[in-house]
Design an enzyme around this catalytic site. Structure first.
Site, mmCIF file in Angstrom:
data_model
loop_
_atom_site.group_PDB
_atom_site.id
_atom_site.type_symbol
_atom_site.label_atom_id
_atom_site.label_comp_id
_atom_site.label_asym_id
_atom_site.label_seq_id
_atom_site.Cartn_x
_atom_site.Cartn_y
_atom_site.Cartn_z
ATOM 1 N N ASN A 90 0.748 -1.148 -0.043
ATOM 2 C CA ASN A 90 0.127 0.063 -0.041
ATOM 3 C C ASN A 90 0.836 1.136 0.078
ATOM 4 O OD1 ASN A 90 -2.601 -0.979 -0.092
ATOM 5 N ND2 ASN A 90 -2.726 -1.207 2.239
ATOM 6 N N HIS A 91 0.245 2.280 -0.478
ATOM 7 C CA HIS A 91 0.732 3.704 -0.313
ATOM 8 C C HIS A 91 -0.154 4.421 0.375
ATOM 9 C CE1 HIS A 91 3.513 3.849 -4.194
ATOM 10 N NE2 HIS A 91 3.208 2.709 -3.937
ATOM 11 N N ARG A 92 0.368 5.329 0.976
ATOM 12 C CA ARG A 92 -0.779 6.211 1.734
ATOM 13 C C ARG A 92 -1.527 7.255 0.786
ATOM 14 N NH1 ARG A 92 0.921 10.727 6.551
ATOM 15 N NH2 ARG A 92 -1.383 11.614 6.731
ATOM 16 N N SER A 98 0.211 10.241 -3.239
ATOM 17 C CA SER A 98 0.508 8.852 -2.835
ATOM 18 C C SER A 98 1.795 8.433 -2.915
ATOM 19 C CB SER A 98 -0.620 7.897 -3.553
ATOM 20 O OG SER A 98 -0.293 8.103 -4.967
#
Length: 220
Positions: A90-92, A98
């Site tokens: 995941n990326h923020r 992102s």
């Protein structure tokens, strides 16, 4: 009389007509040596081009230091091209960008504002059939007896004994009515001794739940 059933610690449990082992099919328990993966006995995976590292092949973003786990039950069937995209991929994405600034140098990545919070574990139930090229997204929770269609992209909670397909995957139908599903969940045949399971093969692969209940091991 049938020959002996494959031992769950066998790496290549499928034998070809010439007696050689099929390299593209493995029982996962003996080949997965990864601190963040748990897998039950008799679950297998197939690949047209067998990898050297089955853990990296199936879950390429699950690292030894990842906070999340991938948990796979017993008697699961994982076709070629299936991938589990776990939470460490995941990326923020709750802010403006992102972009993962933390992976390109600087301070401890864990302390950087671009580091996303730890995600949920990915959980696969027992007796789950995952079709060719399916993708299971971070934090998915797949119930027992689920069938996932080829190429499906699966997220969220998938109820037991459902059939799902598509991108995003959706429930197409349930394999049994709610009462029968509850009975099958209570029976949990995948936990029985392997000798009992093999003796009940016709009932397990058929549709007579009454007959399967009569096969269940007696407790006490």
């Amino acid at each position: 009389m049938p020959g002996p059933f494959a031992d769950p610690n066998t790496v290549n449990p499928v034998l070809l007509p010439d007696g050689s082992a099929h390299a593209g099919t493995v029982f996962l328990k003996p080949v997965l040596d990864h601190p963040r993966i748990e897998v039950g006995e008799y679950s297998y995976a197939s690949a047209h081009h067998p990898p050297d590292d089955w853990a990296a092949h199936l879950a390429p973003y699950l690292y030894p230091t990842s906070p999340e786990t991938l948990r796979i039950g017993r008697f699961c069937q994982i076709a070629s091209g299936v991938q589990f995209i776990t939470a460490s991929a995941n990326h923020r994405h709750d802010g403006i960008s992102s972009f993962p600034f933390m992976i390109f140098g600087g301070d401890d990545p864990m302390s950087r504002p671009s580091m996303p919070k730890p995600g949920r574990d990915t959980i696969i139930g027992n007796d789950v059939w995952i079709g060719t090229g399916a993708t299971v997204l971070p934090g998915a929770e797949i119930g027992n007896g689920v069938i996932i269609g080829a190429g499906a992209v699966v997220s969220g909670r998938v109820p037991s004994y459902s059939v799902v397909a598509g991108n995003p995957a959706r429930v197409l139908r349930f394999r049994f009515d709610a009462e029968t599903i509850a009975r099958l969940e209570r029976l949990a045949w995948w936990e029985w001794p392997i000798e009992t399971i093999l003796s009940a093969e016709a009932e397990i692969c058929g549709g007579d739940v009454d007959a399967l209940e009569r096969r269940a091991p007696r407790v006490g």
